[in-house]
Design a protein around this motif. Structure first.
Motif, short mmCIF file in Angstrom:
data_model
loop_
_atom_site.label_atom_id
_atom_site.label_comp_id
_atom_site.label_asym_id
_atom_site.label_seq_id
_atom_site.Cartn_x
_atom_site.Cartn_y
_atom_site.Cartn_z
N LEU A 116 -10.59 -6.35 3.14
CA LEU A 116 -10.46 -5.46 1.99
C LEU A 116 -8.98 -5.37 1.66
CD1 LEU A 116 -12.45 -3.73 0.28
CD2 LEU A 116 -11.75 -1.77 1.65
N PRO A 117 -8.60 -5.45 0.39
CA PRO A 117 -7.19 -5.32 0.04
C PRO A 117 -6.61 -4.00 0.53
CG PRO A 117 -8.45 -6.15 -1.81
CD PRO A 117 -9.44 -5.74 -0.77
N THR A 118 -5.30 -3.95 0.64
CA THR A 118 -4.63 -2.77 1.18
C THR A 118 -4.94 -1.52 0.38
OG1 THR A 118 -2.82 -4.27 1.74
CG2 THR A 118 -2.41 -1.92 2.00
N THR A 119 -4.99 -1.65 -0.94
CA THR A 119 -5.18 -0.48 -1.80
C THR A 119 -6.34 -0.71 -2.77
OG1 THR A 119 -2.84 0.12 -1.70
CG2 THR A 119 -4.11 1.02 -3.53
N THR A 120 -7.18 0.30 -2.91
CA THR A 120 -8.26 0.29 -3.89
C THR A 120 -8.17 1.55 -4.73
OG1 THR A 120 -9.75 -0.95 -2.41
CG2 THR A 120 -10.75 0.23 -4.25
N GLY B 117 0.81 -1.21 0.00
CA GLY B 117 0.00 0.00 0.00
C GLY B 117 0.85 1.26 0.00
N PHE B 118 0.18 2.41 0.04
CA PHE B 118 0.84 3.71 -0.07
C PHE B 118 1.45 4.13 1.27
CE2 PHE B 118 -1.41 3.78 -3.96
CZ PHE B 118 -0.87 4.77 -4.76
N SER B 119 2.69 4.59 1.20
CA SER B 119 3.36 5.18 2.36
C SER B 119 3.25 6.70 2.24
CB SER B 119 4.84 4.78 2.36
OG SER B 119 5.51 5.36 1.24
N PRO B 120 3.59 7.46 3.29
CA PRO B 120 3.59 8.92 3.16
C PRO B 120 4.46 9.41 2.01
CG PRO B 120 3.73 8.30 5.47
CD PRO B 120 3.86 7.02 4.67
N GLU B 121 5.59 8.74 1.79
CA GLU B 121 6.48 9.13 0.69
C GLU B 121 5.81 8.88 -0.66
OE1 GLU B 121 8.63 8.56 4.34
OE2 GLU B 121 7.37 7.14 3.23
N ASN B 122 5.06 7.77 -0.77
CA ASN B 122 4.35 7.48 -2.01
C ASN B 122 3.29 8.53 -2.30
OD1 ASN B 122 4.37 3.96 -1.14
ND2 ASN B 122 5.86 5.09 -2.37
N ILE B 123 2.57 8.95 -1.25
CA ILE B 123 1.54 9.97 -1.43
C ILE B 123 2.17 11.28 -1.88
CG2 ILE B 123 -0.18 11.38 -0.23
CD1 ILE B 123 -1.17 8.60 -0.77
N ASN C 89 -4.09 2.34 3.12
CA ASN C 89 -3.45 2.55 4.42
C ASN C 89 -4.00 3.76 5.17
OD1 ASN C 89 -1.78 0.31 4.25
ND2 ASN C 89 -0.09 1.43 3.32
N GLY C 90 -5.30 3.95 5.12
CA GLY C 90 -5.93 5.06 5.82
C GLY C 90 -6.08 6.31 4.99
N TYR C 91 -5.38 6.40 3.87
CA TYR C 91 -5.55 7.55 2.97
C TYR C 91 -6.82 7.37 2.16
CZ TYR C 91 -0.66 8.70 3.97
OH TYR C 91 0.51 9.02 4.59
N ARG C 92 -7.57 8.44 2.01
CA ARG C 92 -8.79 8.44 1.19
C ARG C 92 -8.80 9.73 0.39
NH1 ARG C 92 -13.75 7.53 5.11
NH2 ARG C 92 -12.68 9.20 6.23
N ILE C 93 -8.19 9.70 -0.79
CA ILE C 93 -8.01 10.92 -1.56
C ILE C 93 -8.46 10.72 -3.00
CG2 ILE C 93 -6.08 11.74 -0.15
CD1 ILE C 93 -4.18 10.72 -2.28
N LYS D 288 8.93 12.94 -9.46
CA LYS D 288 9.48 12.64 -8.13
C LYS D 288 9.08 11.23 -7.73
CE LYS D 288 9.84 14.55 -3.46
NZ LYS D 288 9.31 15.55 -2.49
N SER D 289 9.54 10.24 -8.48
CA SER D 289 9.17 8.86 -8.23
C SER D 289 9.95 8.27 -7.07
CB SER D 289 9.41 8.01 -9.49
OG SER D 289 9.16 6.65 -9.22
N THR D 290 9.25 7.59 -6.16
CA THR D 290 9.92 6.88 -5.07
C THR D 290 10.52 5.56 -5.54
OG1 THR D 290 7.82 5.83 -4.45
CG2 THR D 290 8.42 7.87 -3.30
#
Length: 236
Positions: free
Chosen positions: A102-106, A10-16, A58-62, A24-26
């Motif tokens: 639910l999978p980590t990322t949707t 899933g997405f980390s803060p750096e990925n977001i 991972n808790g992000y909903r954007i 700026k690819s991680t």
């Protein structure tokens, strides 16, 4: 609407932060970990299909918008927090599965009207055996469902840096189940020889070859049988 479920980290803060930027690819300089992106623009291609892509991870909903944000007059990379529709419960109802799972990322991509049929046709034409390349519970469901339904006899051979297992691939055509096919899978990693190293892929230290041997009649969904699939980095 196109929904994509992913069961990895899933997405980390750096990925977001990266996805809210350009160039700026991680994943840059992380070829040795199996990543293929490096330019920081790959996700932006979803705007060919949708006006508002959503990310739940991972808790992000954007969500993003191709239209400029009223506050900064910038489009594509300005995130908006999703407070209402769709909710996590809405996604769970669509995904199904065990209660609470639910999978980590949707990713949710409400398709532009002129893209609905082209996307549907392209996804429906994917050959079932493409799913063998990724055995982490892959499933493709448009009108026709394709899935890896079981994995057994997993065995690791440490002295050869290889692993073997048996997968059962099943497909559904217009609501009717097609006979599945079991495949004996052999996956082995090989070191990249010095004479094959190129500058842009200098940190790629190994590559993986996966062989699939069908035990029954192969699935082809009315199409001619495919040949060999190769998932290779460029210039290698």
């Amino acid at each position: 609407t196109l929904l994509i479920f992913n069961n990895e980290k899933g997405f980390s803060p750096e990925n977001i932060e990266s996805i809210c930027s350009v160039g700026k690819s991680t994943k840059k300089d992380n070829r040795s970990s199996g990543y293929i992106g490096e330019k920081g623009i790959g996700f932006k291609s979803v705007f060919l299909l949708t006006v508002h892509p959503y990310i739940f991870s991972n808790g992000y909903r954007i969500r993003f918008s191709e239209k400029p944000c009223p506050d900064c007059d910038i489009g594509y990379i300005v995130p908006e927090w999703v407070e209402e529709k769709p909710t996590i419960d809405d996604i769970k109802k669509i995904y199904g599965g065990a209660a609470g799972s639910l999978p980590t990322t949707t990713l949710i991509l409400p398709l532009k009207p002129d893209k609905v049929n082209p996307v549907k046709q392209q996804l429906s034409s994917i050959d079932p055996e493409v799913m063998l390349e990724d055995n982490e519970d892959p499933k493709l469901n448009i009108e026709n469902a394709v899935s890896v339904s079981s994995e057994i006899n997993f065995c690791t051979r440490k002295n050869m840096n290889a692993e073997s297992y048996t997968l059962h691939l099943s497909a559904e055509e217009n609501g009717k189940s097609e006979n599945g096919c079991s495949y004996y899978m052999w996956k082995q990693k090989f070191p990249v020889r010095l004479e094959n190293v190129v500058e842009r892929r200098r940190n790629v230290q190994e590559w993986t070859v996966t062989l699939a041997f069908p035990n029954q009649e192969r699935l082809h969904r009315g199409k001619s049988l495919p040949g060999i699939y190769a998932f290779l980095p460029t210039e290698m």
